[in-house]
Design an enzyme around this catalytic site. Sequence first.
Site, PDB file in Angstrom:
ATOM      1  N   SER A 127     -25.093   9.322  18.128  1.00 27.50           N
ATOM      2  CA  SER A 127     -24.822   7.997  18.677  1.00 27.50           C
ATOM      3  C   SER A 127     -25.448   6.915  17.799  1.00 27.50           C
ATOM      4  CB  SER A 127     -25.301   7.940  20.128  1.00 27.50           C
ATOM      5  OG  SER A 127     -24.797   6.809  20.796  1.00 27.50           O
TER       6      SER A 127
ATOM      7  N   ASP B 287     -15.833  11.548  25.906  1.00 25.29           N
ATOM      8  CA  ASP B 287     -16.960  10.630  25.739  1.00 25.29           C
ATOM      9  C   ASP B 287     -16.582   9.270  26.313  1.00 25.29           C
ATOM     10  OD1 ASP B 287     -18.917   8.825  24.667  1.00 25.29           O
ATOM     11  OD2 ASP B 287     -19.276  10.215  23.007  1.00 25.29           O
TER      12      ASP B 287
ATOM     13  N   HIS C 154     -20.772  12.594  25.954  1.00 27.80           N
ATOM     14  CA  HIS C 154     -21.738  12.012  25.023  1.00 27.80           C
ATOM     15  C   HIS C 154     -23.124  12.640  25.157  1.00 27.80           C
ATOM     16  CE1 HIS C 154     -22.486   8.707  22.216  1.00 27.80           C
ATOM     17  NE2 HIS C 154     -23.627   8.432  22.844  1.00 27.80           N
TER      18      HIS C 154
END
Length: 279
Positions: A144, A223, A256
């Site tokens: 991320s 995600d 995620h």
Amino acid sequence: MEILQQHRVHGGTLSYCRHDSAATGGPMKFSIFIPPGAGPHPLLVWLSGLTCTEENFTTKAGAYGAAAAAGLAVLAPDTSPRGEGVADDPAYDLGQGAGFYVDATQGPWAPHFRMETYVTRDLLEAVEAAFALDPTRRGIGGHSMGGHGALTLALRHPDLFRSVSAFAPIVSPTQCPWGEKAFGAYLGEDRATWAQHDAALLIAGGAAQGRYDDILIDQGTADSFLDGQLKPQLFAQACADAGQKLTLRLQEGYDHSYFFMASFIADHIDWHARRLKTA
């Protein structure tokens, strides 16, 4: 260097450490896994995402079995400076826990939020002085915000790293709300400055051309940040246009979370090990 904790894991040693950083102007924490056997070992630097500390990847990703088998050391730093006197923001995506791996130039962030210099200078110098590591065999990866950090630091400092991978990276922070907020705060309003820390734009500008034989990105199709914040298609298009080989794997149904990372982290360990095992 202060060792806060040590644990035996998969035949190697996991250490939690604290040291002083000139870049951030205070103490910083990290974890480092040293595999079994004699060094010097190749090193994978792993950068974590928003709200994370040096502990999230360490306890949740399940990386150390594969790292031990590959003979790969794994370093996981904190994501920002912390403590009293360090600027912060109530939001999760700015301030402590959200350093974005850039050197801030704007107040109140500039005195401490110098994470690019911290990772690429202070952190590497500290760990390579204290542990049996090979400074000619380093890779970098992240998740991320940390995926953004891994890509941009690899492209901006190709002399330091020989391999790069990411999970669900913010590939173009100049074109998403997370990046626009952080860059505006840390770097000011000049978007030309922002572009120097945008992986898609760096690739388009020819950064590190010919340095990396391939770049690995895993992205979950479920995600919740995929369309609004991550936009892997921007990086894929930039790589295609620039002739940079990219392995972009869209993993069906994954989100995620660290469950996603734990499912594929062994692939990333192997990716780096294969590129770092030979000098």
